[in-house]
Design a protein around this motif. Structure first.
Motif, PDB file in Angstrom:
ATOM      1  N   GLU A  35      14.222  43.476 -52.348  1.00 13.90           N
ATOM      2  CA  GLU A  35      13.763  44.817 -52.726  1.00 13.90           C
ATOM      3  C   GLU A  35      13.863  45.026 -54.244  1.00 13.90           C
ATOM      4  N   GLN A 205      19.209  50.892 -50.789  1.00 12.01           N
ATOM      5  CA  GLN A 205      18.949  51.827 -49.685  1.00 12.01           C
ATOM      6  C   GLN A 205      17.761  51.364 -48.832  1.00 12.01           C
ATOM      7  N   ARG A 206      16.748  50.793 -49.471  1.00 11.63           N
ATOM      8  CA  ARG A 206      15.628  50.250 -48.696  1.00 11.63           C
ATOM      9  C   ARG A 206      16.089  49.062 -47.848  1.00 11.63           C
TER      10      ARG A 206
END
Lengths: 222, 222
Positions: A35, A205-206
């Motif tokens: 990410e 968080q992703r």
């Protein structure tokens, strides 16, 4: 996730995990790095109901997650995958020789000097709760783990990240402190703040959402 | 050791160790690699009588050995030093991407997947012999360590080395199996033979002699 023209990346992860393990499985740091660098990836979900066969063991010799594959390589061990992704992307590893060496030292230290002592203290009472030895072992081993955490806190000092700029060492170290550190790290406000800095990153968080989204109760073993 | 025109390399090591630790201290794999690549090196011997100060902790944050320094970098963690020396020398790490990835996977696996379970089983009874928990903990944790060794033996198969040709992964894995594996590895003839292959290398023998020669009883702490 931004689209890229690069060749596909596949990682392995579980299609189910018990409640206490959700968000804590070791594909998390790899998802986090993917990410951070904005790379698409596919997840090959392992069936918790069926023993994995020789094909998967050929990909991951310890039959764990994550395993990683791209157009050139197959890798197991989360930290090894982080190193590959940093080299491949040219990101999250300092480019100067001294900074790179420091970050790689801490990448290894996270999994060898920090993780094992923490793991003993926090997981013995969890995984061997019906034994007579787990509680006293955990208690006896705690000072050694705390000494290691003192060293990490001293090395971090007033810095934001463990090796100058944010790097793969921070991804691995944050994951270990957060996942395996348990209550041990509460005595170290600088480390609590360090973990919070990592968790505040949108890429983290992703990654966490991605891991959680892949668990489904209907995949639970009988 | 062959002379070279390259810049000096310094590693840290102890000037004394108790009998059971001699030949088993973690500068051994680094000395081994330096002997394999034929690089001269200086040893900065740490005084076991005097607590080390902030200068050494700045070099090795966990106040252990080995730390490493050359004209460009400072590194701690034996496996990180091996990786640096392989990259610097262009030796003992496959040059093709797939082979390199496999060797680096095993370098991390040696210190994260293999070492910690072995260490618990073999060192708890040694370091906590006066406790009630060390013996039952060691016994309860042995099957997990044996499972890991089964995986290593399966991955090795009939090969001489863990990642095609001899590499830094073999240096680290051999050191761990030999030093920390204790009696656990005796049940795995393929691993015993693998360790013997490593120990038969002249560079290993020079490294071992080098570590042993640096210990002196007059350096023992009071």
């Amino acid at each position: 996730m931004p689209q890229t023209a690069n060749a596909p990346i596949t990682i392995s992860a579980f299609s189910w995990a018990p409640e206490f393990a959700r968000g804590n499985v070791r594909d998390l740091p790899v998802r986090w790095m993917l990410e951070e660098i904005g790379r698409d990836y596919e997840v090959e979900l392992l069936d918790a109901k069926t023993p994995r066969g020789p094909e998967y063991v050929g990909w991951h010799p310890f039959d764990q997650v994550p395993a990683y594959r791209d157009d050139e390589v197959e890798i197991f061990e989360a930290a090894a995958i982080l190193l590959h992704l940093a080299e491949k992307s040219g990101q999250f590893l300092p480019v100067d020789a001294a900074g790179r060496a420091k970050a790689i030292s801490w990448l290894f230290a996270a999994v060898n000097a920090v993780e094992p002592p923490l793991r003993n203290v926090t997981t013995f009472p969890l995984f061997y709760s019906d034994s007579d030895w787990a509680a006293p072992a955990s208690e006896a081993l705690a000072p050694f783990a705390e000494k290691r955490l003192t060293r990490v806190a001293d090395a971090l000092g007033a810095n934001q990240w463990i090796a100058e700029e944010f790097s793969i060492a921070d991804i691995m170290l944050t994951f270990i402190l957060r996942t395996i550190g348990g209550k041990l790290i509460e005595a170290f406000p600088a480390l609590v703040a360090y973990v919070e800095r990592g968790k505040a990153r949108p890429a983290y968080q992703r990654a966490l959402a991605g891991q959680l989204a892949d668990f489904a109760d209907e995949n639970a073993p009988a």
